[in-house]
Design an enzyme around this catalytic site. Structure first.
Site: not given
Ligand code: AHR
Length: 324
Positions: A17, A197
């Site tokens: 991320d 996301e």
């Molecule tokens: O890396 C942790 C989580 O995994 C992040 O917040 C999300 O974007 C992914 O699913």
């Protein structure tokens, strides 16, 4: 594309991320999810490549108990109105259900010139219209307004999370309507988990682009694209167009799988947009993908299509990769 800017990937190992922000002081500021999900760390370097060896400074650690006590995910560092902010999601180790997905979104702030040396203050939870699993916030400024984009569960919609947009009263408070920008509904968004996301914003060619990530965080993880005219009403869902195909996905020929949860920055010569993202260089994940530490931070230049849309191409190979 004729640029001297090339990268040796991965840029930073075991940092998922990834968020890179190029500040006016000439430094790139970097933060990301760490494998233990227990703290917020920042690095800075005058080059993107240099982030890999830059010192990582821990500026906040998870609480022992309560709502900010486990699974610290997807931090972003922003500079807003003369102060630094880190947005992140955290879960509660004491939660009665204690499932993986009881996150809420939080902000910390410092007025230090160098955020690696700052005293950080907790500004609390970013409250949304309803309480549910919420994560992966980002902010952007446009036409003198501050906006917030995030992922959140709606119990009336199948899946883990949809993307929402709201204006902000200040860097830790939303105001006005909160609209849903996209929900996981296309075949490439619902593999393993139904997920939208990891939003990231890029303004270019009179458009506002929002990339996001979809499906489970394994080899099926990929990126989608929303776009709106920069002069449209961003809080009117009819202003937004959703691409019907992913714009960035696994590239077995380059040994890269599950690319996503991206951010954007500018090249050192400020001539090019740069895609920052994570990916794995193998397919076989043992156990829960969330606890496989090898989502590495990567970087590559962005090209632009004749119609003004971004062309992310495909994940480039690791330095020294030899296709088997
Ligand atoms: O890396 C942790 C989580 O995994 C992040 O917040 C999300 O974007 C992914 O699913």
């Amino acid at each position: 594309m004729n640029s001297s800017q090339t990268f040796k990937n991965p840029i930073v190992e075991q940092r998922a991320d990834p968020w890179v922000y190029k500040h006016t002081d000439g430094y790139y500021y970097f933060t990301a999810s760490v494998p233990t999900y227990d703290r917020l760390e920042i690095r800075r370097s005058t080059t993107i490549q240099g982030l890999g060896d830059a010192e990582a400074v821990t500026v906040w650690r998870k609480h022992d108990h309560g709502p900010m006590s486990q699974l610290i995910w997807a931090p972003e560092i922003h500079y807003i109105h003369g102060k630094w902010y880190i947005y992140f999601a955290a879960a509660d180790v004491d939660h009665p259900v204690n499932d993986t997905f009881n996150h809420r979104m939080y902000v910390i702030e410092t007025d230090a010139i160098n955020p690696l040396e700052g005293e950080w203050v907790e500004k609390g939870q970013v409250i949304t219209e309803w309480e549910s699993f919420a994560l992966d916030a980002t902010t952007f400024q446009h036409n003198d307004k501050l906006y917030y984009v995030w992922a959140q569960r709606d119990y009336d919609i199948p899946g883990n999370s949809n993307l929402y947009l709201s204006e902000m009263e200040n860097p830790w408070t939303l105001k006005g309507p909160q609209i849903m920008l996209t929900k996981p509904e296309l075949e490439w968004e619902v593999i393993g988990f139904l997920v939208n996301e990891g939003p990231a914003v890029l303004k270019k060619n009179g458009k506002i682009f929002i990339t996001y990530s979809a499906s489970a965080t394994d080899i099926n993880y990929c990126m989608g694209l929303l776009s709106a005219d920069e002069n449209s009403d961003l809080l009117d869902i009819n202003s937004w167009h959703k691409a019907d195909q992913p714009v960035f996905r696994s590239a077995p020929e380059n040994g890269q799988y599950g690319p996503g949860h991206n951010s954007f920055t500018r090249s050192e010569d400020d001539q090019h947009d740069v895609l920052i993202y994570h990916a794995r260089n193998y397919t076989e994940i043992v156990g829960d993908p969330l606890h496989d530490p090898n989502r590495h931070t990567r970087a590559q230049l962005i090209e632009w299509n004749e119609d003004g849309t971004p062309n992310f191409g495909k994940p480039v190979p690791d330095e020294g990769f030899v296709h088997s």
